[in-house]
Design an enzyme around this catalytic site. Structure first.
Site, PDB file in Angstrom:
ATOM      1  N   ASP A  29      -0.968   0.953  -0.216  1.00 50.88           N
ATOM      2  CA  ASP A  29      -0.067   0.318  -1.172  1.00 50.88           C
ATOM      3  C   ASP A  29      -0.586  -1.015  -1.696  1.00 50.88           C
ATOM      4  OD1 ASP A  29       0.362  -0.441   1.522  1.00 50.88           O
ATOM      5  OD2 ASP A  29       2.325  -1.275   1.068  1.00 50.88           O
ATOM      6  N   GLU A  82       2.338  -0.279   4.010  1.00 50.56           N
ATOM      7  CA  GLU A  82       1.988  -1.283   5.014  1.00 50.56           C
ATOM      8  C   GLU A  82       2.541  -2.637   4.629  1.00 50.56           C
ATOM      9  OE1 GLU A  82       0.030  -4.603   6.826  1.00 50.56           O
ATOM     10  OE2 GLU A  82      -0.181  -4.051   4.717  1.00 50.56           O
ATOM     11  N   GLU A  83       2.562  -2.936   3.333  1.00 51.98           N
ATOM     12  CA  GLU A  83       2.955  -4.263   2.884  1.00 51.98           C
ATOM     13  C   GLU A  83       4.403  -4.606   3.225  1.00 51.98           C
ATOM     14  OE1 GLU A  83       1.095  -6.489   2.060  1.00 51.98           O
ATOM     15  OE2 GLU A  83      -0.710  -5.654   1.158  1.00 51.98           O
TER      16      GLU A  83
END
Length: 406
Positions: free
Chosen positions: A75, A133-134
């Site tokens: 992402d 992940e962010e």
């Protein structure tokens, strides 16, 4: 199948440029996931898609042996790119400002290399491309969606993250490697009115300003010098017009910590300060404090780090591997390892132009140069394509072969 790699380094670079130009936000990585799945199928991997939303997993069985999982995140961030690159983001307000496009390109390059060099490893290779992940949610989502019921549990979880140290160097730190992260949303309630008559209102902007300043004392006056915590107010939103006093103000707060006791104390201090400033302002309602994102601290397995570090030194030569210490960035790759009961081995891949460090004569010089370079999450962050990509591919291949020995 053996022979020439079906994904040479110039193709890896082309893919990287394409991914960088077409970033996708968390849980919206549809295009990226489609590219990944199509490439893996071409190279003979068993491919599973839609795990945890947009997650993709490729499995390559290569005879008896252990299972190694190699992970990349996909992402991008809501950042408007300012690099001026000829392959800059074409999506307004969205950018690969953290290097996840590097991670995807390198893991695909490694997957291609290993698919045609099967004589160089034995066992089960799992390549995992993770969403979100962010926002600290992708690894949890994949695990919750039955990841390990589908693929079995790996014997090790391996991965890398590009950062602004020179390309050609790799950072390994055993034990507590990356910080826990907590994101809080605070809503302060005031009483709105006309800007000419503040006496009839409770101004949430003034309340927010006092709160922001007071929050800075948590680290400077409540955290010991031997402890580590970071408190950042990243967003502050209030009002619609300069002569209108708003009803509310909203703060977005991020906390980084290594030790659980420090984390709990810091979060409690934030809530205490927020409520105290609200009371001091005569707010008509108590504030609202909610947590939206949590990353656990990342702990690297000491034995796994020692084993992989030795493999890197053999592959890349003495002096190419350093210990950056614990860093206050955060990662959710440890969720994949913890859920599998497997060691986590996560390293930093140098992505800065090595010529920028030509004048460094000491460690202090090196650190100061890193400080001046655009960091991850900056609108100017741009890893140098080479040798970053070629070394990133080699690093993943070397790690896989170390954990899947013939």
């Amino acid at each position: 199948m053996t022979g020439q790699t079906p994904f040479p380094l110039d193709a890896v670079a082309d893919l990287y440029r394409d991914l960088h130009a077409h970033p996708e936000l968390s849980f919206a990585e549809e295009r990226t996931a489609g590219i990944v799945a199509e490439r893996l199928r071409t190279w003979g991997y068993e491919v599973m898609t839609g795990i945890g939303g947009t997650g993709v997993v490729g499995v390559l069985d290569n005879g008896p042996g252990p299972t190694a999982l190699l992970r990349a995140d996909m992402d991008a961030l809501p950042v408007a790119e300012q690099t001026g690159s000829d392959y800059a983001s074409t999506v307004p307000g969205v950018m690969h400002a953290c290097g996840h496009d590097v991670h995807v390109a390198c893991l695909l390059g490694a997957a291609a290399e290993l698919s045609v060099r099967r004589e160089s490893f034995a066992g089960r290779l799992v390549v995992l491309f993770q969403p979100a992940e962010e926002i600290g949610a992708g690894a949890d989502a994949m695990v919750a969606d039955g990841l390990y019921e589908r693929i079995g549990r790996p014997d090790v979880v391996l991965g890398q993250h590009v950062g602004p140290m020179p390309a050609g160097l790799f950072g390994f730190h055993e034990g507590l490697a990356m910080a826990a992260s907590d994101t809080l949303t605070v809503t302060l309630h005031g009483r709105g009115g006309h800007g000419s008559r503040p006496e009839t209102t409770v101004d949430p902007v003034v309340m927010a300003a006092a709160t922001v300043l007071r929050l800075q004392t948590i680290v400077s006056r409540e955290t010991a010098g031997t402890e580590t915590a970071v408190v950042t107010v990243g967003t502050l939103h209030a009002g619609t017009k300069e002569n209108v006093i708003a009803d509310t103000a909203t703060l977005g707060i991020n906390v980084r910590s290594f030790e659980e006791a420090v984390r709990e104390r810091t979060l409690a201090a934030i809530e205490r300060i927020v409520r105290a400033e609200s009371d001091a302002s005569g707010a008509p309602e108590p504030p609202e404090v909610s947590e939206s994102v949590h990353f656990p601290a990342l702990r690297n397995d000491p034995a796994g780090i020692a084993r992989t570090r030795a493999a890197f030194e053999a592959e890349f030569g003495a002096g190419t591997v350093l210990d950056p210490g614990s860093v206050t960035g955060s990662e959710d790759v440890g969720v994949l390892a913890e859920a599998a009961g497997a060691p986590c081995v996560f390293w930093i891949l140098g992505g800065a132009d090595p010529t920028a460090f030509a004048g460094a004569a000491s460690l202090e010089d090196f650190v100061e140069i890193v400080r001046t370079l655009p960091s991850n999450h900056s609108s100017d962050y741009a890893p140098v394509i080479e040798p970053t990509l070629s070394l990133g591919v080699r690093a993943l291949v070397a790690a896989a072969r170390e954990w899947l020995p013939v």
